[in-house]
Scaffold this active site. Structure first.
Site, PDB file in Angstrom:
ATOM      1  CB  CYS A 136      -5.465  -1.398   6.323  1.00 27.61           C
ATOM      2  SG  CYS A 136      -4.123  -1.711   7.482  1.00 27.61           S
ATOM      3  CB  THR A 165       0.156 -15.356   4.873  1.00 31.97           C
ATOM      4  OG1 THR A 165      -0.555 -14.187   5.314  1.00 31.97           O
ATOM      5  CG2 THR A 165       0.935 -15.927   6.033  1.00 31.97           C
ATOM      6  N   GLY A 172       0.815  -1.214   0.000  1.00 27.73           N
ATOM      7  CA  GLY A 172       0.000   0.000   0.000  1.00 27.73           C
ATOM      8  C   GLY A 172       0.852   1.268   0.000  1.00 27.73           C
ATOM      9  CB  ILE A 204     -11.400 -10.845   2.627  1.00 23.35           C
ATOM     10  CG1 ILE A 204     -10.594 -12.068   3.057  1.00 23.35           C
ATOM     11  CG2 ILE A 204     -12.815 -11.165   2.332  1.00 23.35           C
ATOM     12  CD1 ILE A 204     -11.129 -12.835   4.269  1.00 23.35           C
ATOM     13  CG  ASN A 221      -5.924  -1.178   2.247  1.00 23.02           C
ATOM     14  OD1 ASN A 221      -6.970  -1.580   2.759  1.00 23.02           O
ATOM     15  ND2 ASN A 221      -4.752  -1.303   2.825  1.00 23.02           N
TER      16      ASN A 221
HETATM   17  C1  LIG Z   1       2.362  -8.354   6.626  1.00 27.78           C
HETATM   18  C2  LIG Z   1       1.127  -8.011   5.832  1.00 27.78           C
HETATM   19  C3  LIG Z   1       1.022  -6.741   5.253  1.00 27.78           C
HETATM   20  C4  LIG Z   1      -0.111  -6.405   4.504  1.00 27.78           C
HETATM   21  N1  LIG Z   1      -0.206  -5.168   3.924  1.00 27.78           N
HETATM   22  C5  LIG Z   1      -1.291  -4.864   3.162  1.00 27.78           C
HETATM   23  C6  LIG Z   1      -1.391  -3.606   2.493  1.00 27.78           C
HETATM   24  O1  LIG Z   1      -0.487  -2.752   2.535  1.00 27.78           O
HETATM   25  N2  LIG Z   1      -2.522  -3.354   1.779  1.00 27.78           N
HETATM   26  C7  LIG Z   1      -3.540  -4.265   1.672  1.00 27.78           C
HETATM   27  O2  LIG Z   1      -4.555  -3.989   1.014  1.00 27.78           O
HETATM   28  N3  LIG Z   1      -3.454  -5.484   2.269  1.00 27.78           N
HETATM   29  C8  LIG Z   1      -2.367  -5.785   2.995  1.00 27.78           C
HETATM   30  N4  LIG Z   1      -2.283  -7.023   3.592  1.00 27.78           N
HETATM   31  C9  LIG Z   1      -3.378  -7.990   3.418  1.00 27.78           C
HETATM   32  C10 LIG Z   1      -3.046  -9.006   2.299  1.00 27.78           C
HETATM   33  O3  LIG Z   1      -2.851  -8.371   1.070  1.00 27.78           O
HETATM   34  C11 LIG Z   1      -4.182 -10.067   2.163  1.00 27.78           C
HETATM   35  O4  LIG Z   1      -5.379  -9.416   1.843  1.00 27.78           O
HETATM   36  C12 LIG Z   1      -4.374 -10.862   3.453  1.00 27.78           C
HETATM   37  O5  LIG Z   1      -3.156 -11.128   4.101  1.00 27.78           O
HETATM   38  C13 LIG Z   1      -5.118 -12.176   3.211  1.00 27.78           C
HETATM   39  O6  LIG Z   1      -4.405 -12.996   2.309  1.00 27.78           O
HETATM   40  P1  LIG Z   1      -3.399 -14.177   2.821  1.00 27.78           P
HETATM   41  O7  LIG Z   1      -4.154 -14.979   3.827  1.00 27.78           O
HETATM   42  O8  LIG Z   1      -3.039 -14.943   1.570  1.00 27.78           O
HETATM   43  O9  LIG Z   1      -2.232 -13.494   3.431  1.00 27.78           O
HETATM   44  C14 LIG Z   1      -1.154  -7.365   4.338  1.00 27.78           C
HETATM   45  C15 LIG Z   1      -1.019  -8.637   4.910  1.00 27.78           C
HETATM   46  C16 LIG Z   1       0.109  -8.971   5.638  1.00 27.78           C
HETATM   47  C17 LIG Z   1       0.220 -10.364   6.220  1.00 27.78           C
END
Ligand SMILES: Cc1cc2nc3c(=O)[nH]c(=O)nc-3n(C[C@H](O)[C@H](O)[C@H](O)COP(=O)(O)O)c2cc1C
Length: 317
Positions: A141, A278, A57, A203, A138
């Site tokens: 968050c 993740t 982001g 999501i 976004n």
């Molecule tokens: C360390 C971390 C940082 C993240 N930073 C952002 C971000 O800057 N903007 C955003 O929209 N989502 C952010 N997310 C959310 C992820 O893009 C994703 O939507 C969420 O982790 C679910 O997917 P996953 O289970 O595959 O990780 C972040 C997630 C993690 C774990």
């Protein structure tokens, strides 16, 4: 090895998908905040093997993020409260985007803001930068005290921020990233579609908490954090399916995806593409493996075009 993998993907069944007029060579993308600005992974996998990269982001000026501890591993997932740490849009455009333009993966820029004007400013700025395929707004968050998340408390606020950012983003398609921390995601999906969103990412993380019982202290300094990883996959899948029922615009599935089978579940539920988050932390080339696995699945099942799979969920008799 890297090149041969890429060639194999190129000559197989059609894996390309269209999202708001942008062609992604396959439906496998990486999720914002889990893949840096993309280039950090160039030595760990072939960036040409995936459809797209959603970068961390970005705000107009750099943000430090929350103080540590800000990540904690849970059973089948992780909690994070990184906040909006980022290098700022100007540095991204001058130092990262030129390198990213060398790859076939489409670049989607996730944008953050504390107030409506923050989103508009960064959207206007990024519009004029060649090499960006779409913006991802976004508004979901959970790890900031003020800002985007608050637009996800009421569908009318989600409508306003989407409509205004859509005007500011002019020719760039606008994806809106929705929060699971709502009663009915369909209301938010419809509000964003009505406001002109070109696609939805479903999501973001679920709000969670963990406590160190020896110290009787929260594991995260921010107290709560966003839960991600395999633990949230069934919730994400249900919400993607619900959003797909509610809107006509493409839905991109995110949440707990770590294998080809996981990605297929989301595509069958109706997602036009998926993002892997993740899993990048413990298997940095997971997105390349999933893209290759999807090609294999299509070949073994005599599927000429991945689009045949999308939304193909079969009801019971
Ligand atoms: C360390 C971390 C940082 C993240 N930073 C952002 C971000 O800057 N903007 C955003 O929209 N989502 C952010 N997310 C959310 C992820 O893009 C994703 O939507 C969420 O982790 C679910 O997917 P996953 O289970 O595959 O990780 C972040 C997630 C993690 C774990």
């Amino acid at each position: 090895m890297k090149n041969s993998t890429n060639k194999e993907i190129a000559k197989g069944p059609n894996l390309a998908v269209d999202i708001a007029g942008v062609r992604f060579k396959n439906p496998i993308l990486t999720a914002s905040g889990t893949f840096g600005y993309g280039l950090e992974f160039a030595n760990l996998m072939d960036l040409n093997s995936i459809g797209g990269i959603v970068v961390k982001g970005l705000s107009m000026t750099p943000i430090k993020g929350n103080p540590p501890p800000r990540v904690y591993e849970t059973a089948s997932g992780m909690l994070n409260a990184i906040g909006w740490q980022n290098i700022g849009a100007t540095e991204f455009v001058t130092k990262k985007l030129p390198g990213l333009r060398n790859y076939e993966a489409k670049i989607v820029v996730n944008i953050v803001g504390f107030e409506l004007n923050d989103y508009l400013e960064v959207a206007r700025f990024l519009n004029d930068c060649p090499g960006i395929a779409a913006l991802e707004l976004n508004i979901s968050c959970p790890n900031v005290k003020k800002g985007g998340y608050h637009f996800n408390k009421d569908p009318r606020d989600a409508f306003t921020v989407t409509a205004e950012t859509k005007k500011a983003s002019r020719h760039l398609p606008l994806w809106v990233k929705l929060s699971p921390n709502v009663t009915d995601i369909r209301e938010f999906a419809r509000a964003c579609q009505d406001a002109g969103a070109d696609a939805l990412s479903v999501i973001n993380t679920l709000v969670g908490m963990a406590i160190d019982v020896k110290k009787r202290r929260p594991r995260l300094r921010f107290l709560t954090g966003g839960l991600s990883g395999p633990a949230i996959k069934p919730v994400a899948l249900r919400m993607v399916w619900e959003a797909c029922q509610a809107v006509r615009i493409p839905v991109i599935g995110v949440g707990g995806i770590a294998s080809t089978e996981d990605a297929l579940e989301f595509l069958i539920a109706g997602a036009r593409a998926v993002q892997i988050g993740t899993a990048n932390f413990y298997q940095p080339d997971v997105s390349q493996r999933v893209a290759l696995g999807l090609q294999e699945y299509c070949r073994l099942n005599h599927i000429d075009d991945v689009n045949e799979i999308i939304g193909s969920l079969q009801p019971y008799e």
